[in-house]
Write an enzyme that holds these catalytic residues in place. Structure first.
Site, mmCIF file in Angstrom:
data_model
loop_
_atom_site.group_PDB
_atom_site.id
_atom_site.type_symbol
_atom_site.label_atom_id
_atom_site.label_comp_id
_atom_site.label_asym_id
_atom_site.label_seq_id
_atom_site.Cartn_x
_atom_site.Cartn_y
_atom_site.Cartn_z
ATOM 1 C CB ILE A 95 -35.825 -4.836 42.531
ATOM 2 C CG1 ILE A 95 -36.491 -3.487 42.277
ATOM 3 C CG2 ILE A 95 -36.806 -5.815 43.144
ATOM 4 C CD1 ILE A 95 -37.604 -3.522 41.276
ATOM 5 C CB THR B 289 -36.796 -10.280 43.195
ATOM 6 O OG1 THR B 289 -37.414 -9.095 42.700
ATOM 7 C CG2 THR B 289 -37.315 -10.601 44.585
ATOM 8 C CB CYS B 290 -33.473 -7.212 39.759
ATOM 9 S SG CYS B 290 -32.675 -6.823 38.196
ATOM 10 C CG ASP B 291 -32.114 -13.307 37.998
ATOM 11 O OD1 ASP B 291 -32.225 -13.539 39.222
ATOM 12 O OD2 ASP B 291 -32.705 -13.967 37.120
#
Length: 105
Positions: A7, A9-11
């Site tokens: 994803i 937005t996943c760091d």
């Protein structure tokens, strides 16, 4: 060819993309096919389902009782991320073991 499934937005996914310079396949924007989900589940088993996620904690007991592939199809964020495909070899997560294995990739 290397593809990172996760994803945007996943760091952790961002770290893997930056380190490997590979494209990110955002599973939220472009869901995985049933065949891809089945392949990932066959490779990683129960480890593919992230039972520590906020999505998991928000599910009812009856939802949690569904088949893992059905859960992953209806809630893509339940997938442990990232899944990294390097020329057909799959890796799960971005721990030290995966980073070491892919340091030459």
């Amino acid at each position: 060819m290397t593809v990172i499934y996760g994803i945007k937005t996943c760091d952790t996914c961002r770290k893997a993309v930056k380190a490997l310079g590979a494209p990110l396949h955002d599973i939220r924007a472009d869901p995985l096919s049933p065949a891809q989900l089945a392949q990932f589940y066959e490779t990683f088993g129960a480890a593919l389902l992230n039972t520590r996620s906020t999505t998991w904690r928000g599910l009812s007991e009856s939802e949690r009782a569904q088949a893992p592939l059905d859960l992953l199809a209806s809630h893509p964020t339940l997938m442990k991320r990232p899944v990294i495909d390097v020329d057909g070899t799959l890796y799960l997560g971005w721990g030290k073991d995966v980073q070491t294995a892919l340091s030459g990739a």
